[in-house]
Motif scaffolding. Structure first.
Motif, PDB file in Angstrom:
ATOM      1  N   SER A 393       0.840  -1.217   0.000  1.00  0.00           N
ATOM      2  CA  SER A 393       0.000   0.000   0.000  1.00  0.00           C
ATOM      3  C   SER A 393       0.867   1.256   0.000  1.00  0.00           C
ATOM      4  N   THR A 394       1.943   1.232   0.780  1.00  0.00           N
ATOM      5  CA  THR A 394       2.830   2.401   0.864  1.00  0.00           C
ATOM      6  C   THR A 394       3.541   2.629  -0.465  1.00  0.00           C
ATOM      7  N   VAL A 395       3.990   1.536  -1.107  1.00  0.00           N
ATOM      8  CA  VAL A 395       4.667   1.653  -2.410  1.00  0.00           C
ATOM      9  C   VAL A 395       3.708   2.244  -3.444  1.00  0.00           C
ATOM     10  N   GLU A 396       2.447   1.774  -3.437  1.00  0.00           N
ATOM     11  CA  GLU A 396       1.473   2.223  -4.448  1.00  0.00           C
ATOM     12  C   GLU A 396       1.014   3.664  -4.211  1.00  0.00           C
ATOM     13  N   ASP A 397       0.778   4.025  -2.927  1.00  0.00           N
ATOM     14  CA  ASP A 397       0.214   5.356  -2.632  1.00  0.00           C
ATOM     15  C   ASP A 397       1.276   6.410  -2.343  1.00  0.00           C
ATOM     16  N   GLY A 398       2.395   5.981  -1.745  1.00  0.00           N
ATOM     17  CA  GLY A 398       3.433   6.946  -1.371  1.00  0.00           C
ATOM     18  C   GLY A 398       3.010   7.866  -0.241  1.00  0.00           C
ATOM     19  N   LYS A 399       1.985   7.448   0.549  1.00  0.00           N
ATOM     20  CA  LYS A 399       1.484   8.300   1.645  1.00  0.00           C
ATOM     21  C   LYS A 399       1.457   7.485   2.939  1.00  0.00           C
ATOM     22  N   VAL A 400       1.967   8.089   4.022  1.00  0.00           N
ATOM     23  CA  VAL A 400       1.935   7.411   5.323  1.00  0.00           C
ATOM     24  C   VAL A 400       1.430   8.375   6.399  1.00  0.00           C
ATOM     25  N   VAL A 401       1.010   7.796   7.527  1.00  0.00           N
ATOM     26  CA  VAL A 401       0.677   8.596   8.715  1.00  0.00           C
ATOM     27  C   VAL A 401       1.427   7.974   9.884  1.00  0.00           C
ATOM     28  N   VAL A 402       1.540   8.712  10.981  1.00  0.00           N
ATOM     29  CA  VAL A 402       2.199   8.126  12.154  1.00  0.00           C
ATOM     30  C   VAL A 402       1.184   7.258  12.898  1.00  0.00           C
ATOM     31  N   GLY A 403       1.686   6.435  13.817  1.00  0.00           N
ATOM     32  CA  GLY A 403       0.800   5.525  14.556  1.00  0.00           C
ATOM     33  C   GLY A 403       0.589   6.010  15.976  1.00  0.00           C
ATOM     34  N   GLY A 404       0.339   5.065  16.881  1.00  0.00           N
ATOM     35  CA  GLY A 404       0.189   5.401  18.295  1.00  0.00           C
ATOM     36  C   GLY A 404      -1.039   6.210  18.632  1.00  0.00           C
ATOM     37  N   GLY A 405      -2.080   6.145  17.781  1.00  0.00           N
ATOM     38  CA  GLY A 405      -3.324   6.873  18.052  1.00  0.00           C
ATOM     39  C   GLY A 405      -3.267   8.348  17.672  1.00  0.00           C
ATOM     40  N   THR A 479       4.776  10.541  23.009  1.00  0.00           N
ATOM     41  CA  THR A 479       6.043  10.698  22.277  1.00  0.00           C
ATOM     42  C   THR A 479       5.761  11.145  20.848  1.00  0.00           C
ATOM     43  N   ASP A 480       6.762  11.757  20.212  1.00  0.00           N
ATOM     44  CA  ASP A 480       6.675  12.091  18.790  1.00  0.00           C
ATOM     45  C   ASP A 480       6.834  10.802  17.987  1.00  0.00           C
ATOM     46  N   MET A 481       5.747  10.328  17.397  1.00  0.00           N
ATOM     47  CA  MET A 481       5.743   9.032  16.704  1.00  0.00           C
ATOM     48  C   MET A 481       6.559   9.061  15.411  1.00  0.00           C
ATOM     49  N   LYS A 482       6.687  10.238  14.812  1.00  0.00           N
ATOM     50  CA  LYS A 482       7.477  10.351  13.580  1.00  0.00           C
ATOM     51  C   LYS A 482       8.942  10.042  13.886  1.00  0.00           C
ATOM     52  N   GLU A 483       9.422  10.599  15.000  1.00  0.00           N
ATOM     53  CA  GLU A 483      10.812  10.350  15.400  1.00  0.00           C
ATOM     54  C   GLU A 483      10.986   8.918  15.889  1.00  0.00           C
ATOM     55  N   ALA A 484       9.958   8.385  16.538  1.00  0.00           N
ATOM     56  CA  ALA A 484      10.043   7.002  17.055  1.00  0.00           C
ATOM     57  C   ALA A 484       9.965   5.962  15.941  1.00  0.00           C
ATOM     58  N   GLY A 485       9.595   6.409  14.719  1.00  0.00           N
ATOM     59  CA  GLY A 485       9.545   5.482  13.577  1.00  0.00           C
ATOM     60  C   GLY A 485       8.316   4.589  13.575  1.00  0.00           C
ATOM     61  N   VAL A 486       7.224   5.020  14.267  1.00  0.00           N
ATOM     62  CA  VAL A 486       5.970   4.251  14.252  1.00  0.00           C
ATOM     63  C   VAL A 486       5.109   4.816  13.121  1.00  0.00           C
TER      64      VAL A 486
END
Length: 538
Positions: A393-405, A479-486
């Motif tokens: 899905s990430t390869v096809e869309d090229g869009k992500v969001v962070v996790g952890g709610g 925590t900052d989820m972007k930095e945590a890699g989630v």
């Protein structure tokens, strides 16, 4: 004397019917119960379920869709939520639990609105408006990414909390390698990633094969077990004497004629093998049978052959090696052959398997997954399938969001602001939708043994500064989820919100459940027992 009016019977005997508020209450209750069942499995600290079927077979998993498929669900409204999970699995491969618990929470909130005398149609309309706005807000908080580092983080996030967690880094490398290999024109056909799982080894022993593993053995012990620089022929017809199209009877009056007849059959098979040799093939995969005599000739010619290969495996072999599948062996030419650096028969966990390795730019690859026991391997396979889905899905869309709610809190905050711009009772439904989305971070906190109210309050406060703040369930803070890699694919969240909203809306609009006698109990009310011959019970 007035004539007694005959009662009008429309529905057959034994049919049960739930009307209006009762029907809605029953359906909402079914949705809430189903959501509660899978809720404890959400997140890195989610628990597993043990499912035992009628034969005593055990499945241990925390994969939402597997739990729902294995459960014997009777209630028709609950079945509709199972469909939500199946759609989520088919479209994205992950986020099934999220979709079901959001749908369950939407139904729970709608019950509170129904108690305030708000019409179901108004609630459904409000939910529809909220879902559309939620997708717009999701687009605004998404991050553009399709580099390898992001793909690895996406794969590792999908496997956190599953049986693969301790080996998620090497497995993520294998998964990203597999998906990157089968990308064609920006699209990923995950069917071209074959998963073979075998117990009896550590998870870390799993490997990615640049080609295809066939769970078969060579047909004759005299054949070579290993061929370097393989030229592969794919044949989907049997290598044996062909039966005549019509029933024919051959009368033999002389023993010499019998001998000639047998020799003729032998020659036909020998010619088939000669065709293979002439084309330059030294490996044969046959979709049908191979005659005993043909096995002998193939062995003498030094050709490694296997039979009864599945159609899907034949197609993967064609994609991996560049070979063409041939129906008539007489039409086989050197151009139809595929190439592989090595074809070898190897023993894995006591079973012989044929490895087609070292293919040049294969568009079909195989992941060989290992684990200590069959139950462990099965759970690893489910986790890897989820991870393949999210990476694709990430390869096809090229869009992500962070996790952890974090995305749910950000969308809920945006929806509450949006609700204030709406006049009418729909405003209450939009606010309810926003509150329902907060079930995800609340559940993550509960499953990690944290205080859900404190966690939600901290998250809301942190989102005043950054939309990337999420719940760190391992340390118990924000925590900052972007930095945590989630990181998760945008498509997982998008599909979960859309599916949950549509399912909740559909269930809300039902005000009458008519169940035939065999389904009476399933619809929430037992069918009346009419006793013998339709007479009232004694």
């Amino acid at each position: 004397m007035a004539q007694q009016q005959q009662p009008l019977i429309i529905l057959p005997e034994g049919t049960t019917r739930n009307l209006g508020r009762d029907a809605q209450r029953n359906n909402i209750l079914a949705g809430k119960v189903l959501a509660e069942t899978v809720r404890t499995t959400l997140g890195p600290k989610g628990m597993d379920k043990m499912l035992v079927d009628g034969l005593g077979d055990i499945v241990v998993t925390n994969d939402g869709v597997t739990i729902l498929k294995e459960m014997d669900i009777e209630h028709p409204a609950a079945k509709m939520l199972v469909e939500v999970a199946k759609t989520q699995e088919d479209e994205v491969g992950d986020g099934t639990t999220t979709a079901v618990i959001i749908a369950g929470e939407l139904l729970k909130r709608s019950e509170e609105l129904l108690d305030q005398e708000i019409h179901p149609t108004i609630i459904a309309l409000g939910y529809r408006q909220a879902a559309q706005k939620a997708i717009e807000l999701l687009d605004q908080i998404s991050i553009d990414a399709d580099d390898k580092d992001t793909l690895l983080k996406v794969a590792m996030t999908a496997m956190t909390g599953k049986g693969t967690e301790k080996a998620r880094e090497p497995l993520a490398e294998l998964i990203v390698g597999a998906v990157s290999q089968v990308v064609e024109d920006g699209k990923v056909d995950s069917e071209q990633i074959k998963i073979e799982s075998k117990d009896g080894a550590a998870i870390e022993d799993s490997e990615l094969v640049s080609g295809v593993i066939i769970d078969k053995e060579k047909v004759h012990p005299g054949m070579p077990s290993e061929i370097n620089g393989a030229k592969i022929a794919l044949v989907n017809s049997a290598i044996e004497v062909k039966e005549t199209e019509v029933d024919a009877e051959i009368r033999i009056t002389d023993p010499a004629q019998m001998q000639a007849f047998i020799e003729q059959e032998e020659n036909m098979i020998k010619e088939m093998v000669d065709e293979l040799v002439a084309a330059g093939a030294n490996v044969l995969f046959c979709q049908k049978g191979i005659d005993d005599l043909a096995q002998h000739y193939l062995s003498k010619a030094g050709i490694l052959a296997t039979r009864r290969v599945k159609k899907s495996d034949m197609e993967k072999l064609a994609k991996a090696t560049g070979a063409k599948i041939v129906t008539n062996i007489e039409d086989l030419s050197a151009d139809d052959l595929g190439d592989a650096g090595l074809v070898a028969e190897d023993k894995v966990s006591g079973d012989d398997m044929i490895f087609v390795k070292e293919c040049k730019d294969p568009k079909a690859v195989t992941l060989l997954l290992r684990g200590s026991t069959s139950h462990v391997v099965d759970e690893i396979e489910r986790a890897v399938e989820d991870a393949i889905g999210v990476v694709a899905s990430t390869v096809e869309d090229g869009k992500v969001v962070v996790g952890g709610g974090a995305p749910e809190i950000a969308i809920a905050k945006g929806l509450k602001d949006y609700a204030e711009t709406i006049s009418g009772r729909e405003q209450l439904a939009v606010t309810a939708f926003a509150e329902a989305l907060e079930v995800v971070p609340r559940t993550l906190a509960e499953n990690a043994g944290l205080d859900s109210i404190d966690s939600l309050v901290d998250l809301r406060a942190a989102h005043e500064d950054s939309i990337y703040m999420g719940l760190n369930v391992f340390e118990g803070g924000v925590t900052d989820m972007k930095e945590a890699g989630v990181i998760e694919p945008q498509r997982v969240k998008k599909q979960a919100i859309q599916s949950a909203a549509e399912a909740a809306e559909m269930i809300l609009r039902i005000d009458d459940v008519i169940a035939s006698s065999s389904q009476g109990a399933a619809a929430g009310a037992p069918a009346p027992d009419m006793g013998m011959g339709g007479m009232p019970p004694m």
